[in-house]
Structure formats: C-alpha cells, structure tokens
Design an enzyme around this catalytic site. Structure first.
Site, PDB file in Angstrom:
ATOM      1  N   CYS A  89      -8.649   4.883  -0.289  1.00 24.51           N
ATOM      2  CA  CYS A  89      -8.087   4.327   0.951  1.00 24.51           C
ATOM      3  C   CYS A  89      -8.051   5.358   2.083  1.00 24.51           C
ATOM      4  CB  CYS A  89      -6.696   3.765   0.690  1.00 24.51           C
ATOM      5  SG  CYS A  89      -6.746   2.431  -0.514  1.00 24.51           S
TER       6      CYS A  89
ATOM      7  N   HIS B  15      -3.432   2.465   7.460  1.00 26.57           N
ATOM      8  CA  HIS B  15      -4.118   1.805   6.347  1.00 26.57           C
ATOM      9  C   HIS B  15      -3.330   0.550   5.967  1.00 26.57           C
ATOM     10  CE1 HIS B  15      -5.964   1.028   2.576  1.00 26.57           C
ATOM     11  NE2 HIS B  15      -4.915   1.384   1.870  1.00 26.57           N
TER      12      HIS B  15
ATOM     13  N   ASN C 224      -5.993  -5.563   1.464  1.00 24.88           N
ATOM     14  CA  ASN C 224      -6.361  -4.143   1.464  1.00 24.88           C
ATOM     15  C   ASN C 224      -7.864  -4.009   1.169  1.00 24.88           C
ATOM     16  OD1 ASN C 224      -6.745  -1.438   0.966  1.00 24.88           O
ATOM     17  ND2 ASN C 224      -5.025  -1.217  -0.449  1.00 24.88           N
TER      18      ASN C 224
HETATM   19  O1  UT7 Z   1      -3.841   1.699  -0.885  1.00 21.20           O
HETATM   20  C1  UT7 Z   1      -3.084   2.026  -2.006  1.00 21.20           C
HETATM   21  C2  UT7 Z   1      -3.231   0.877  -2.950  1.00 21.20           C
HETATM   22  N1  UT7 Z   1      -2.074   0.379  -3.598  1.00 21.20           N
HETATM   23  C3  UT7 Z   1      -0.884   0.139  -3.021  1.00 21.20           C
HETATM   24  O2  UT7 Z   1      -0.621   0.471  -1.907  1.00 21.20           O
HETATM   25  C4  UT7 Z   1       0.122  -0.576  -3.874  1.00 21.20           C
HETATM   26  C5  UT7 Z   1       1.503  -0.223  -3.534  1.00 21.20           C
HETATM   27  N2  UT7 Z   1       2.442  -1.073  -4.249  1.00 21.20           N
HETATM   28  C6  UT7 Z   1       2.748  -2.324  -3.827  1.00 21.20           C
HETATM   29  O3  UT7 Z   1       2.230  -2.802  -2.824  1.00 21.20           O
HETATM   30  C7  UT7 Z   1       3.823  -3.063  -4.590  1.00 21.20           C
HETATM   31  O4  UT7 Z   1       4.400  -2.205  -5.558  1.00 21.20           O
HETATM   32  C8  UT7 Z   1       3.329  -4.366  -5.301  1.00 21.20           C
HETATM   33  C9  UT7 Z   1       2.950  -5.402  -4.238  1.00 21.20           C
HETATM   34  C10 UT7 Z   1       2.133  -4.066  -6.183  1.00 21.20           C
HETATM   35  C11 UT7 Z   1       4.467  -4.926  -6.140  1.00 21.20           C
HETATM   36  O5  UT7 Z   1       5.597  -5.159  -5.310  1.00 21.20           O
HETATM   37  P1  UT7 Z   1       7.047  -4.636  -5.737  1.00 21.20           P
HETATM   38  O6  UT7 Z   1       7.969  -5.021  -4.674  1.00 21.20           O
HETATM   39  O7  UT7 Z   1       6.921  -3.173  -6.079  1.00 21.20           O
HETATM   40  O8  UT7 Z   1       7.313  -5.523  -7.013  1.00 21.20           O
HETATM   41  P2  UT7 Z   1       7.860  -5.070  -8.439  1.00 21.20           P
HETATM   42  O9  UT7 Z   1       6.724  -4.640  -9.295  1.00 21.20           O
HETATM   43  O10 UT7 Z   1       9.024  -4.179  -8.291  1.00 21.20           O
HETATM   44  O11 UT7 Z   1       8.397  -6.437  -8.976  1.00 21.20           O
HETATM   45  C12 UT7 Z   1       9.557  -7.092  -8.376  1.00 21.20           C
HETATM   46  C13 UT7 Z   1       9.693  -8.444  -9.016  1.00 21.20           C
HETATM   47  C14 UT7 Z   1       9.683  -8.414 -10.538  1.00 21.20           C
HETATM   48  O12 UT7 Z   1      10.517  -9.481 -10.997  1.00 21.20           O
HETATM   49  P3  UT7 Z   1      12.029  -9.197 -11.457  1.00 21.20           P
HETATM   50  O13 UT7 Z   1      11.923  -8.183 -12.565  1.00 21.20           O
HETATM   51  O14 UT7 Z   1      12.743  -8.663 -10.261  1.00 21.20           O
HETATM   52  O15 UT7 Z   1      12.509 -10.552 -11.891  1.00 21.20           O
HETATM   53  C15 UT7 Z   1       8.261  -8.733 -10.890  1.00 21.20           C
HETATM   54  O16 UT7 Z   1       8.122  -9.301 -12.153  1.00 21.20           O
HETATM   55  O17 UT7 Z   1       8.606  -9.292  -8.617  1.00 21.20           O
HETATM   56  C16 UT7 Z   1       7.886  -9.717  -9.793  1.00 21.20           C
HETATM   57  N3  UT7 Z   1       6.476  -9.686  -9.442  1.00 21.20           N
HETATM   58  C17 UT7 Z   1       5.801 -10.739  -8.978  1.00 21.20           C
HETATM   59  N4  UT7 Z   1       6.152 -12.003  -8.747  1.00 21.20           N
HETATM   60  C18 UT7 Z   1       5.224 -12.831  -8.252  1.00 21.20           C
HETATM   61  C19 UT7 Z   1       5.641  -8.610  -9.496  1.00 21.20           C
HETATM   62  N5  UT7 Z   1       4.425  -8.959  -9.043  1.00 21.20           N
HETATM   63  C20 UT7 Z   1       4.485 -10.267  -8.719  1.00 21.20           C
HETATM   64  C21 UT7 Z   1       3.558 -11.182  -8.207  1.00 21.20           C
HETATM   65  N6  UT7 Z   1       3.968 -12.453  -7.995  1.00 21.20           N
HETATM   66  N7  UT7 Z   1       2.290 -10.837  -7.908  1.00 21.20           N
END
Ligand code: UT7
Length: 335
Positions: free
Chosen positions: A121, A261, A291
């Site tokens: 990225c 980005h 992205n």
């Molecule tokens: O350019 C660099 C490339 N990568 C990045 O920049 C990625 C950076 N990270 C992110 O953008 C975020 O961490 C994600 C979008 C990947 C995930 O978002 P988050 O706010 O960190 O979610 P989380 O993993 O902490 O999950 C929060 C909740 C969980 O449920 P509970 O335990 O609170 O009930 C997950 O199970 O959201 C749930 N969850 C989802 N629900 C629906 C996690 N992913 C999803 C999903 N759809 N895709």
C-alpha cells in the site's frame, strides 16, 4: 532525513491518469458470499463497492496500461519521450517476468526501461521517491509512476476480514522537472520487517513455494491481523505526517488537501483527527473502490484532478504490508 543536498531541479507531477474496471462487488453481493452485512461494512470501513477485473486473460498489466494510456491521451504525450516506467504492485502478472516491461511495450514507451516496485500500500509513495530522485539528479526527464493492483487475484472470497476491503484499479502519474517551482517537496518513508507477519501472502515466494500443502493451507491468499494493522496504520501515518508538517513548518491551515491511502475510512478519520486536520480537507473515494493497494493515492489524484490547483499544498500518507509506511508533501504543479 530531509535531503540537504538537493540539486536545483525539482520533480513535479505534470499529468495524471486512472482506470478501474466497470464490474464491481457490492456489499449486498458480499452478504451472499460471507457472513457479513452492508451496515457493518459501511459503518466499520466506509466501503460500498470494490471494482473487480474478472475477464479471463487480463491481469494487473491491463489495469496499468489503461491508466497510462488515459494519462498519455489526455495530455497528448508522446510515449517515446518517456525514460522510465515504474509499476508499483504486489499483484504482478507473473512472479517473473516483471509487469512494467509489458506495460511499457504496450503503451509504446520504446525508449524507456521499466521495473516493478513492491511496497504494497506504500508502493505509490516509494515509487514517487524513486521517480523524484531520478528527476532531481538530472538523470531522466520523464518518469511514469503507476500504482496498479488486481487484489481480487489474491483475495479469498470466503474470508470476511479481507474480501470486504480490497478492489482492483490503477492510477498513473507523470513526473518531470518542475517548470514553475512547484512539485515534490519532502518525504518521510519507513519500513519495519517485524510486522511482516501481520499482513501477507505466505506462499508463492522462495520461502514457501507453491505446493499442494500451501494450496490446502490457502497460503496463496492475503491474510491479516486486522486490528493490529489498523492500530499501526493510524499511529504511523499520523506520526509520518506530523514529521513532514513540523520540518516543513506547515500549519494545518496551510494544507489544502490530504490524500491518504484508502484502506478503511476509520483509519483515515482517526489519522486526520490525530494531526488536527479538518475532515473537509481529506480526500476519499474508498466508498466506490475499496482498498486498491498501490493504486489508491494516484486514483485519488485522478478522481479529484479538477479540484487540485497550482500551488496547492498537499500531504500524501500511506501504510501497508512489509510493514511499509510514510508521508510526503508536495505542491501541485498545474491547473
Ligand atoms: O492497507 C492495509 C491493509 N489492511 C488494513 O488496513 C486493515 C486494517 N484493519 C481493518 O480495517 C479492520 O480491522 C477490519 C475492517 C478488518 C475489521 O474491523 P474491526 O473493527 O477491527 O473488527 P473486529 O475484527 O474487531 O470485529 C468486531 C466485531 C466482531 O464481533 P463481536 O466479537 O464484537 O461480536 C467480529 O466478529 O465485528 C465482527 N466482524 C464482522 N461482522 C460482519 C468482523 N468482521 C466482520 C464482517 N462482517 N466482515
């Protein structure tokens, strides 16, 4: 370190091009593929769609060629005058041969040499660092920097932590000696291999060549520790930007736009907040493309080209696999 021994030549972006495929996957489409929903994706990432190149026989070079041709035709630039083509990508057509020579030949840049640059990225920022150095040194006069990625080729559409984020696209800029004093002013670039674990495609390289076992393990797909990457992205993008602001004695009022980005709207918002930058100054198109890795920043320039005016002070910032990150300050060189 800011260079103290720059020559009098300043490098400037003098033209911009872009390309994204027509075809897309919406959040509603993803609801049918993985356990997710439109509300969650919109609230947690700001993404609504990601463009997908799903035509047989077309890879990243196709995206890059279209972006470059868009730039060349818009500004009526003779491709034979180009000295160097840099394609920043982590999804080259092949592991070997590199993609940039394919792109250079296809656009008729007969007098150029060409190479790929791999910095995920941060690929566009690192590519701009190389291009501006070549121009500042006086070695070359016209360098094309293309950020292009076909992320759909490495995304597991059963993995909801990555499939919601990534899309395909390409953006291109022409870098030339500045004619009016505006251009590439400063950059702050960093990397840290300790974080390689957090965001990677594990197989297909020399450490884990493709085998039935790596395929079974799905190591040919991109995987990430989303939370860790998120936190690092905010702190390092903000820190890099702060360094640039301090050493160039910029006030946040001086900055016309930030072009960050496009990984996650929440990362962008948190970064802007950390550096006290008015959100209205932060350009985004993540809703439409997701992205696109190396393509995000040049695609912002492409989408917002009409808004950018000669002399505008712009900040670029990126964070990605490697880990790699950085920020840059430039003054826009044309209307
Ligand atoms: O350019 C660099 C490339 N990568 C990045 O920049 C990625 C950076 N990270 C992110 O953008 C975020 O961490 C994600 C979008 C990947 C995930 O978002 P988050 O706010 O960190 O979610 P989380 O993993 O902490 O999950 C929060 C909740 C969980 O449920 P509970 O335990 O609170 O009930 C997950 O199970 O959201 C749930 N969850 C989802 N629900 C629906 C996690 N992913 C999803 C999903 N759809 N895709």
């Amino acid at each position: 370190m800011k260079s103290n021994n720059k020559t009098h030549i300043k490098a400037a972006i003098t033209a911009v091009g872009g390309y994204v495929p027509e075809n897309f996957i919406s959040n509603k489409d993803l609801e049918k593929m993985v356990d997710t929903n439109d509300d969650w994706i919109t609230a947690r990432t700001g993404i609504k769609k990601r463009r997908i190149l799903n035509e047989k026989g077309k890879g990243t070079s196709y995206l890059a060629i279209n972006a470059a041709n868009n730039l060349l035709s818009k500004k009526k630039i003779d491709p034979e005058t180009i000295d160097l083509v840099i394609v920043s990508t982590i999804t080259p057509d092949f592991h070997c041969a590199s993609t940039a020579p394919t792109v250079a030949s296809a656009i008729n840049a007969k007098n150029a040499y060409a190479f790929d640059l791999s910095a995920a990225c941060s690929g566009f920022l690192f590519g701009m660092s190389s291009a501006s150095s070549y121009i500042e040194s006086g070695r070359y006069k016209k360098v094309l920097v293309i950020g292009a990625d076909m992320m759909s080729s490495i995304v597991d559409y059963n993995d909801r932590s990555t499939s919601i984020l990534f899309g395909d696209g390409a953006g291109a800029v022409l870098v030339e000696p500045s004619k009016n004093g505006y251009g590439w002013e400063d950059e702050y670039l960093r990397s840290d291999g300790i974080g390689a674990e957090w965001l990677k495609v594990k197989s297909g390289g020399s450490l884990f060549p493709v085998s039935s076992q790596t395929l079974k393990n799905k190591w040919h797909f991109i995987t990430q520790d989303g939370k860790t990457v998120f936190k690092s992205a905010v702190s390092e993008m903000a820190n890099a930007t702060e360094q640039i602001i301090i050493r160039n004695k910029l006030d946040s009022d001086d900055i016309k736009y930030m072009l960050p980005h496009q990984a996650n709207k929440r990362i962008i918002d948190a970064t802007a907040e950390k550096i006290n930058l008015d959100k209205k100054k932060v350009l985004m198109n993540i809703e439409e493309y997701g992205n696109t890795t190396a393509a995000t920043i040049p695609l912002l320039m492409y989408d917002y080209e009409d808004k950018l005016k000669k002399g505008d002070k712009l900040i670029l910032a990126a964070f990605g696999a490697g880990l790699t990150w950085g920020a840059a300050y430039l003054t826009w060189a044309y209307n």
